[in-house]
Design a protein around this motif. Structure first.
Motif, PDB file in Angstrom:
ATOM      1  N   THR A  55       0.826  -1.208   0.000  1.00  0.00           N
ATOM      2  CA  THR A  55       0.000   0.000   0.000  1.00  0.00           C
ATOM      3  C   THR A  55       0.863   1.263   0.000  1.00  0.00           C
ATOM      4  O   THR A  55       0.576   2.223  -0.717  1.00  0.00           O
ATOM      5  CB  THR A  55      -0.951  -0.004   1.209  1.00  0.00           C
ATOM      6  OG1 THR A  55      -1.788  -1.161   1.141  1.00  0.00           O
ATOM      7  CG2 THR A  55      -1.820   1.242   1.232  1.00  0.00           C
ATOM      8  N   VAL A 152      -6.265   4.995  -6.260  1.00  0.00           N
ATOM      9  CA  VAL A 152      -5.776   3.615  -6.083  1.00  0.00           C
ATOM     10  C   VAL A 152      -6.957   2.682  -5.849  1.00  0.00           C
ATOM     11  O   VAL A 152      -7.038   1.599  -6.441  1.00  0.00           O
ATOM     12  CB  VAL A 152      -4.768   3.535  -4.924  1.00  0.00           C
ATOM     13  CG1 VAL A 152      -4.360   2.074  -4.670  1.00  0.00           C
ATOM     14  CG2 VAL A 152      -3.526   4.378  -5.216  1.00  0.00           C
ATOM     15  N   PRO A 272      -3.284  -3.423  -2.544  1.00  0.00           N
ATOM     16  CA  PRO A 272      -3.564  -2.828  -3.859  1.00  0.00           C
ATOM     17  C   PRO A 272      -3.605  -3.819  -5.016  1.00  0.00           C
ATOM     18  O   PRO A 272      -4.007  -3.452  -6.122  1.00  0.00           O
ATOM     19  CB  PRO A 272      -2.427  -1.822  -4.039  1.00  0.00           C
ATOM     20  CG  PRO A 272      -1.347  -2.275  -3.126  1.00  0.00           C
ATOM     21  CD  PRO A 272      -2.029  -2.904  -1.970  1.00  0.00           C
TER      22      PRO A 272
END
Length: 296
Positions: A55, A152, A272
């Motif tokens: 992340t 994101v 992510p």
């Protein structure tokens, strides 16, 4: 008069400096519900969880990492960094030696109390659901003053949607068992993996009431009779040796998706790369990835 002017000017400069420092200060609420004061954007970060490491990098702050846990191995720039142990055996002395101005640590880490006792700046975060992934991005973005957390998250969300769209309607409702440990431990409906399966339209055989990653009685899996089993490649060969598992439809029809280590890392990290994880699950459901041996 001149002396007073100089003093007034000095105070003005001091007030401006204090105001600038205050402008950079951030208050973050971590997963313990504690308010953590971050006086300035951290430049020396130690991360003790792979999903937190990923992340930080997704937010464009990979270059600020000075140390990571033993399992953080992505993206490639983290590989040469000092590794300071795992969830149960993080080496506090090694962490201190790195002079971090922020330590990112999961709430379940055994070293969390000691890190606090030593006065290290600690932010305890441990994403377990898709909502948690978004929240951790929203916490870390302002703390790091880096990246666009919402961008994101939207990129993750778009990839999950794409993965869901490529799954043929005939496969929706497929009963799936995802094994995350050979005891066996499974991913339930309440885990981020279970939530991804829901987004894909599949049916997880393990209910959320058992907890996110429960240890199961192997007979439970036999009774639930999954149509697809997703498992680490190293554990796939042992499935047939489990009592009565030969009767499970997934094994009879050879619908076992055996993932290699890198693929399991993607699937098991609430960070992510969850869009990529959704594609792995969709490919497993379609029999396009990591096929196990056909039934005999």
């Amino acid at each position: 008069m001149r002396e007073r002017s100089r003093v007034a000017a000095w105070f003005a400069v001091l007030l401006l400096a204090l105001a600038a420092a205050a402008a950079h200060a951030v208050e973050a609420i971590d997963d313990r519900g504690l308010r953590v004061q971050i006086p300035r954007p951290p430049q020396r970060i130690v991360s003790l969880m792979p999903s937190l490491t990923e992340t930080v990098c997704a937010l464009g702050a990979c270059g600020r990492l000075v140390g990571v846990d033993d399992y953080s191995n992505w993206p490639p720039p983290v590989a040469p960094l000092p590794h300071v142990g795992g969830l149960e055996d993080a080496r506090v002395e090694s962490i201190v030696a790195l002079r971090p101005d922020l330590v990112l640590v999961p709430t379940s880490s055994r070293v969390l109390p000691r890190l606090q006792t030593l006065g290290l700046p600690v932010l305890a975060l441990e994403p377990r659901t898709l909502r948690d992934v978004r929240r951790v991005l929203q916490v870390l973005g302002p703390v790091l003053e880096a990246g666009d957390p919402e961008a994101v998250w939207q990129a993750i969300n778009r990839e999950v949607q794409v993965a869901a769209q490529k799954l043929p309607p005939a496969l929706r409702g497929t009963r799936v068992y995802v094994e995350v440990g050979s005891a066996p431990f499974a991913a339930s409906e309440g885990s981020f993996i279970g939530e991804l399966l829901v987004r894909l339209g599949a049916e997880n055989i393990v209910p959320a009431t058992l907890g996110p990653f429960p240890k199961l009685n192997p007979e439970f899996v036999v009774r639930a009779d999954p149509q697809v089993i997703i498992v680490a490649r190293g554990d796939a060969a042992s499935l047939r040796g489990r009592p009565a598992w030969q009767r499970i439809e997934a094994l009879r029809r050879g619908r076992v998706c055996a993932l290699d280590t890198d693929q399991m890392n993607v699937l098991m990290r609430a960070g992510p790369r969850l869009g990529e994880a959704a594609h792995l699950l969709a490919d497993c459901l379609q029999g396009r990835l990591g096929a196990g041996s056909p039934g005999r």
